[in-house]
Enzyme design. Sequence first.
Site, PDB file in Angstrom:
ATOM      1  CE  LYS A 185       1.314 -17.680  -3.302  1.00  0.00           C
ATOM      2  NZ  LYS A 185       0.359 -18.818  -3.416  1.00  0.00           N
ATOM      3  CG  ASP A 198      -2.641 -20.192  -1.981  1.00  0.00           C
ATOM      4  OD1 ASP A 198      -2.092 -20.215  -0.852  1.00  0.00           O
ATOM      5  OD2 ASP A 198      -2.192 -20.833  -2.955  1.00  0.00           O
ATOM      6  CG  ASP A 225      -8.170  -4.483   1.401  1.00  0.00           C
ATOM      7  OD1 ASP A 225      -9.083  -3.960   2.064  1.00  0.00           O
ATOM      8  OD2 ASP A 225      -8.124  -4.472   0.156  1.00  0.00           O
ATOM      9  CE1 TYR A 253      -3.620  -2.470   0.433  1.00  0.00           C
ATOM     10  CE2 TYR A 253      -4.660  -0.423   1.117  1.00  0.00           C
ATOM     11  CZ  TYR A 253      -4.762  -1.724   0.690  1.00  0.00           C
ATOM     12  OH  TYR A 253      -5.999  -2.280   0.524  1.00  0.00           O
ATOM     13  CG  ASP A 305     -13.881  -6.635   2.065  1.00  0.00           C
ATOM     14  OD1 ASP A 305     -13.697  -5.921   3.070  1.00  0.00           O
ATOM     15  OD2 ASP A 305     -14.279  -6.197   0.961  1.00  0.00           O
TER      16      ASP A 305
END
Length: 363
Positions: free
Chosen positions: A191, A223, A247, A140, A251
């Site tokens: 990851k 994942d 982020d 970000y 959600d």
Amino acid sequence: MAHIVVLPGDGIGPEIMAQAVAVLEAVRDVFALPLTYEHQLLGGAAIDQAGEPYPAATRQAARAADAVLLGAVGGPRWENIERSLRPERGLLAIRADLGLFANLRPAMLYPQLAAASTLKPEVVSGLDLLIVRELTGGIYFGQPRGVRIREDGEREGYNTDVYRESEIRRIARVGFEMARLRQGRLLSVDKANVLEVTELWREVVSEVGRDYPEVSLSHMYVDNAAMQLVRAPRQFDVIVTGNLFGDILSDEAAMLTGSIGMLPSASLDAQGKGLYEPCHGSAPDIAGRDIANPLATILSLAMLLRYTLRQEEAAVAIEKAVGRVLDRGLRTADIAAAGESVVGTQAMGQAVVAALREHSRAH
Ligand code: IPM
Ligand code: MG
């Protein structure tokens, strides 16, 4: 005297914030809390009135305040202006300016709303997890970033995912501290099989873990974590992860509970100062129609009382008032099951205020 800066923002922000402020006034009366508040501009509203998404007046007020309560920012009206002046930039700027590196996003299922989840009740009932998202670093904010023209004339966009060891260490500590207060299980999501930056992330989180022998630490690739969240979400207690993965996963976790309209969040600095906001966005499509759910903002106020003002009793009173209102069957459109009758934003907020005041009379 504690001072709160209120930032209604855009879209449904002003109407849900009006209800949260009504609850703030009620809780202040009931518990005789010494607190004051003021309104300031952020996001699109700030662009319209002050020419930029995080104006100097807001910056000064936010820096001086004990805590910030935010509605939501953004909307189609500001989508085509220059990138550095968009409403979302105001949100990123205030996070960075106040050093709010620790974003706490709880996802819990209210038993009253089990039917609102898109997952089977037996998969989600009892769900109670906390995502700890790093909020001021990673891709970000990493440099270099931009859109450039290559030598062959083709355009190319690029961003940089970068974490310093110290940044990983401090967010890992928040994860361990939270896990220690809950069920004692921390999952770090990365990851590391592909990205060096998260290889370091995994290493540093493991190092910090040696200081927390009472917390059981595990690791998962992002994942797989995304898959496990919909397969068997109750396996999780606290999840700590970087800015971008946090982020996305927050959600996903929010939706497990049936409504993102119920979920609060806290973004804290190293001293516990915080910005509190609902997990949902500004929902411009339903703005101004008195149908948005104010409960996530009201519950964000409860988090503010708990984490920054250390008023646990007042925080619990708000959460219980929300519970009683749900028990009585009040539902905004987003949390209503088929056939249930629906109330508006104001009626929902007023019902929480009434439940809080009843609480005071009962004591
Ligand atoms: C969030 C939002 C923000 C983010 C946007 C609005 C910049 O999606 O708080 O999760 O990506 O952090
Ligand atoms: Mg998001």
